[in-house]
Write a protein that holds these residues in place. Structure first.
Motif, PDB file in Angstrom:
ATOM      1  N   GLN A   1       0.865  -1.187   0.000  1.00 22.33           N
ATOM      2  CA  GLN A   1       0.000   0.000   0.000  1.00 22.33           C
ATOM      3  C   GLN A   1       0.894   1.227   0.000  1.00 22.33           C
ATOM      4  N   MET A   2       0.741   2.052  -0.999  1.00 23.09           N
ATOM      5  CA  MET A   2       1.591   3.230  -1.153  1.00 23.09           C
ATOM      6  C   MET A   2       0.727   4.483  -1.062  1.00 23.09           C
ATOM      7  N   ASN A   3       0.969   5.277  -0.042  1.00 19.16           N
ATOM      8  CA  ASN A   3       0.231   6.514   0.163  1.00 19.16           C
ATOM      9  C   ASN A   3       1.153   7.709   0.033  1.00 19.16           C
ATOM     10  N   ASN A   4       0.526   8.874  -0.179  1.00 18.24           N
ATOM     11  CA  ASN A   4       1.304  10.118  -0.285  1.00 18.24           C
ATOM     12  C   ASN A   4       2.474   9.949  -1.261  1.00 18.24           C
ATOM     13  N   LEU A   5       2.164   9.460  -2.422  1.00 18.93           N
ATOM     14  CA  LEU A   5       3.200   9.181  -3.415  1.00 18.93           C
ATOM     15  C   LEU A   5       3.872  10.459  -3.887  1.00 18.93           C
ATOM     16  N   ARG A   6       5.138  10.327  -4.200  1.00 19.42           N
ATOM     17  CA  ARG A   6       5.963  11.441  -4.667  1.00 19.42           C
ATOM     18  C   ARG A   6       6.518  11.130  -6.052  1.00 19.42           C
ATOM     19  N   PRO A   7       6.868  12.135  -6.813  1.00 23.38           N
ATOM     20  CA  PRO A   7       7.458  11.867  -8.139  1.00 23.38           C
ATOM     21  C   PRO A   7       8.680  10.967  -8.060  1.00 23.38           C
ATOM     22  N   GLU A   8       9.438  11.069  -6.984  1.00 26.97           N
ATOM     23  CA  GLU A   8      10.649  10.227  -6.868  1.00 26.97           C
ATOM     24  C   GLU A   8      10.326   8.766  -6.586  1.00 26.97           C
ATOM     25  N   ASP A   9       9.066   8.439  -6.367  1.00 28.99           N
ATOM     26  CA  ASP A   9       8.654   7.042  -6.226  1.00 28.99           C
ATOM     27  C   ASP A   9       8.445   6.376  -7.593  1.00 28.99           C
ATOM     28  N   THR A  10       8.521   7.154  -8.646  1.00 30.74           N
ATOM     29  CA  THR A  10       8.349   6.604  -9.980  1.00 30.74           C
ATOM     30  C   THR A  10       9.415   5.555 -10.271  1.00 30.74           C
TER      31      THR A  10
END
Length: 119
Positions: free
Chosen positions: A81-90
């Motif tokens: 489960q991934m919340n509050n995703l950021r561009p660097e999580d791409t």
């Protein structure tokens, strides 16, 4: 042999959420450790989160407090489960399993699912 298939990737805006799934199938096996790795373009593959058979979870510092790893041993599945995703999580996200098959051990990987986070 064990096959791992990831699903749930996609395009999401920064601050959004996604839930990745990993389904394991194959011959008789027992899954020990399960983990999620990711690899961004031109970067090395890195560990995101892992979970033991007892449910003990570990996270990369960059995702602590935002990502949650879980597993369902009855269904041979793992989730991220991934919340509050950021561009660097791409990145491409890969499922990993350390498996025992009749006393022999093996490491298995899925083919990955792409997560793209737009700013």
């Amino acid at each position: 042999q064990v096959q791992l298939v990831e699903s749930g990737g996609g395009l999401v805006q920064a601050g959004g959420s996604l839930r990745l799934s990993c389904a394991a199938s194959g011959s008789t096996f027992r899954i020990n450790l399960m983990a999620w790795y990711r690899q961004a373009p031109e970067k090395q593959r890195e560990l995101v989160a892992s979970i033991s058979t007892g449910g003990a979870a570990n996270y990369a510092d960059s995702v602590k407090g935002r990502f949650t790893v879980s597993r369902d041993d009855d269904e041979n599945k793992a989730y991220l489960q991934m919340n509050n995703l950021r561009p660097e999580d791409t990145a491409d996200y890969y499922c990993y399993a350390h498996v025992s098959i009749f006393g022999n051990y093996g490491n298995y990987w899925g083919k990955g699912t792409l997560v793209t986070v737009s700013s």
